[in-house]
Design an enzyme around this catalytic site. Structure first.
Site, PDB file in Angstrom:
ATOM      1  N   ARG A 222       0.909  -1.279   0.028  1.00 20.94           N
ATOM      2  CA  ARG A 222      -0.067   0.109   0.160  1.00 20.94           C
ATOM      3  C   ARG A 222       0.883   1.195   0.029  1.00 20.94           C
ATOM      4  NH1 ARG A 222      -3.459  -3.132  -1.257  1.00 20.94           N
ATOM      5  NH2 ARG A 222      -5.505  -3.367  -0.453  1.00 20.94           N
ATOM      6  N   GLU A 250      -2.662   8.369  -3.701  1.00 23.98           N
ATOM      7  CA  GLU A 250      -3.178   7.430  -4.763  1.00 23.98           C
ATOM      8  C   GLU A 250      -4.619   7.848  -5.084  1.00 23.98           C
ATOM      9  OE1 GLU A 250      -4.091   2.905  -5.068  1.00 23.98           O
ATOM     10  OE2 GLU A 250      -1.806   3.400  -4.622  1.00 23.98           O
ATOM     11  N   HIS A 269      -1.539   0.885  -9.382  1.00 22.87           N
ATOM     12  CA  HIS A 269      -2.180  -0.132  -8.653  1.00 22.87           C
ATOM     13  C   HIS A 269      -2.889  -1.112  -9.254  1.00 22.87           C
ATOM     14  CE1 HIS A 269      -4.183  -0.506  -4.130  1.00 22.87           C
ATOM     15  NE2 HIS A 269      -3.758  -1.519  -4.782  1.00 22.87           N
TER      16      HIS A 269
END
Length: 306
Positions: A222, A250, A269
């Site tokens: 993450r 993000e 991602h």
């Protein structure tokens, strides 16, 4: 569920199924919901919006291995709700991308692609993964899958780190407390740990400073596991390289300095977003709902609300 029931083979007949993937309107009254499968890759706000209306909820099932996006809503749930993650669904896909990012960075593929666009022949000697020391931080199911894929590449050594130490058939798994001693010896550091209070900012200035000159940091965990400011400083100095599937913030906004920092490869991602996701997710849901209908033990139970 975020899939229509007719597209999920093996579902038990014991339930009425409703398809919802984060749309504004709910397909039925959330108060009737007993098993909620969260939408995939939606914001926490969207994901958690219906739970306050679900007094009968017994199971909250994510389609991600990480559960950080739902933790903020657990206080909205009644006691006794079982939270399950999707451990096993994304292992292969995320491990593939971790390896792809590692190989692309070491072999200089981003520069070669830019060279192709400019019709430049960028011949030279590039680094191999062979004979490198690789440190996997977060040695769970994804970490194991990454090591599976490293085996044919003849790495000099694979080091493993998890929240607590243990011994496996492949060798020792070190505890997080051992990281300071392990980092200086690693050529490649792959982060695949869950985001928790213990791992938030784990790869900060001190962590990065202990990495050897020229080492590669790969993040498929993450974004907030890495301190973006500290990483930018190391990249700008040219001391470290990075390959990031996740960032903080993000999505990475236009104009953010990380986009054009030297020695960094960024993917949006997509570790779990591959052709492997849907069939594996649907098999998990069929198993889970069958177990739930039969009163059996659910897979991947992470916690029960109090």
């Amino acid at each position: 569920m975020p899939f229509p029931a007719e597209e999920v083979p093996g579902l038990p007949d014991a339930f009425d199924y409703r398809h919802w993937d984060g749309e504004e309107e709910f397909p039925a009254d959330p108060a009737d919901c007993v098993f909620y499968v969260t939408p995939y890759m939606k914001s926490p706000e969207v994901t958690l919006r219906p739970v306050v209306h679900m007094p009968r909820l017994a199971v909250l099932q994510t389609l991600t291995a990480g559960i950080d996006h739902v933790l903020g809503g657990l206080d909205r749930l009644a006691p006794g709700v079982t939270l399950c993650n999707a451990r096993g669904v994304h292992d292969a896909s995320t491990a593939e991308l971790a390896l792809a990012l590692t190989l692309a960075s070491l072999r200089g593929l981003p520069g070669m692609v830019r060279g192709q666009d400019r019709e430049e022949w960028r011949f030279g000697f590039y680094e191999a993964l062979a004979d490198k020391v690789v440190l996997i931080v977060g040695y769970g199911a994804v970490g194991e899958a990454i090591e599976d894929r490293l085996v044919p590449f003849e790495c000099a050594r694979v080091l493993r780190v998890a929240r607590s130490g243990r011994t496996t058939v492949r060798g020792p798994v070190h505890a997080l407390a051992d990281l300071p001693d392990l980092l200086p010896g690693a050529d490649v550091v792959i982060l695949c740990t869950p985001l928790t209070e213990q791992t938030r900012g784990l790869a900060g200035a001190e962590f990065l400073a202990r990495m050897k000159d020229g080492a590669l940091l790969v993040n498929v965990a993450r974004g907030p596991v890495v301190d973006t400011g500290a990483l930018l400083a190391e990249l700008r100095e040219g001391r470290l390289r990075a390959a990031l599937d996740v960032t903080d913030p993000e999505p990475l906004p236009a104009g953010h300095p990380l986009w054009h920092a030297p020695h960094v490869l960024i993917t949006p991602h997509v570790g779990g977003s591959s052709s492997a996701f849907e069939p594996r997710a649907k098999r998990l849901l069929a198993r889970q709902l069958t177990r739930f209908a039969e009163g059996g033990t659910l897979e991947n139970a992470v916690l029960i609300t109090e």
